[in-house]
Design an enzyme around this catalytic site. Structure first.
Site, PDB file in Angstrom:
ATOM      1  CG  HIS A  99      -4.509  -6.871   0.386  1.00 39.98           C
ATOM      2  ND1 HIS A  99      -3.806  -5.879   1.130  1.00 39.98           N
ATOM      3  CD2 HIS A  99      -5.585  -6.658  -0.343  1.00 39.98           C
ATOM      4  CE1 HIS A  99      -4.577  -4.673   0.497  1.00 39.98           C
ATOM      5  NE2 HIS A  99      -5.372  -5.096  -0.424  1.00 39.98           N
ATOM      6  CD  GLU A 101       0.459  -8.903   1.101  1.00 38.83           C
ATOM      7  OE1 GLU A 101      -0.694  -8.895   0.432  1.00 38.83           O
ATOM      8  OE2 GLU A 101       0.932  -7.664   0.921  1.00 38.83           O
ATOM      9  CB  CYS A 125      -1.215  -2.331   2.649  1.00 40.93           C
ATOM     10  SG  CYS A 125      -2.355  -3.906   3.402  1.00 40.93           S
ATOM     11  CB  CYS A 128      -0.820  -7.177   4.461  1.00 43.96           C
ATOM     12  SG  CYS A 128      -2.089  -7.606   3.355  1.00 43.96           S
TER      13      CYS A 128
HETATM   14 ZN   LIG Z   1      -2.306  -5.722   2.343  1.00 44.18          ZN
END
Ligand SMILES: [Zn+2]
Length: 197
Positions: A99, A101, A125, A128
């Site tokens: 992701h 992040e 999420c 993250c």
């Molecule tokens: Zn994430």
């Protein structure tokens, strides 16, 4: 010298030397700028369904990390799946993709990101959220919360709240920021001549 040519030369000289009357009013404010950097970075993503970018900023308004969603370094993104659903989870992107992040944190160009703010297109999420907490990031500014009711986002809010990390939805003052590569050839002269003599 032809008087017309002379007049043009005078006007041009004035345009070149006069400073504009007032500073620009429509400049990008910091939060818009950082969110725009996150969105620009997302344009690097090869994910066909979701392009997400993140931008980490320290307390001096300096960018210390940028990232977008993509496959891990060295893993050929032509050999890994990009689908969102399949009968076998191993044929979806989810077990593989990093992701935005995570990439922004890992890409940091400072010793750490403690006390920093993360600007991110989508609410993070739960995975993250763990990274954000462990990295010492103190604020999360997100634009969209479209997966608000999923277990991942619910768990994420729970973790962020317990860890005392503030999260706030970004409300842009404008819906669009256009990057026009041609503008550099127009702006200086045009703006200078807009000022009264
Ligand atoms: Zn994430």
């Amino acid at each position: 010298m032809n008087p017309e040519v002379k007049q043009d030369a005078v006007l041009q000289k004035r345009a070149e030397t006069e400073t504009p009357c007032k500073k620009r009013q429509d400049y990008l404010e910091w939060p818009e700028y950082f969110m725009a950097v996150a969105f620009l970075s997302a344009q690097r993503s090869k994910d066909p369904s979701s392009q997400v970018g993140a931008c980490i900023v320290n307390q001096e308004n300096k960018i210390v990390g940028i990232g977008y969603n993509g496959m891990p370094n060295g893993c050929d993104d032509d050999l890994l799946p990009w689908s969102r659903s399949a009968s076998n989870k191993l044929d979806t992107k989810y077990p593989y993709v990093c992701h935005a992040e995570l990439n922004a944190i890992m890409n940091k160009n400072s010793a750490d990101v403690k006390g920093c703010t993360m600007y991110v297109a989508l609410f993070p999420c739960n995975e993250c959220a763990k990274l954000i907490i462990q990295a010492g990031i103190k604020d999360v500014i997100y634009l969209s919360d479209k997966y608000h009711d999923t277990p991942e986002m619910t768990a994420s809010r729970r973790l962020l709240d317990l860890a005392g990390i503030k999260h706030k939805q970004f409300e842009p003052k404008r819906n669009k920021i256009v990057i026009d590569f041609n503008s550099i050839n127009l702006s200086g002269m045009h703006k200078a001549t807009m000022c009264p003599p």
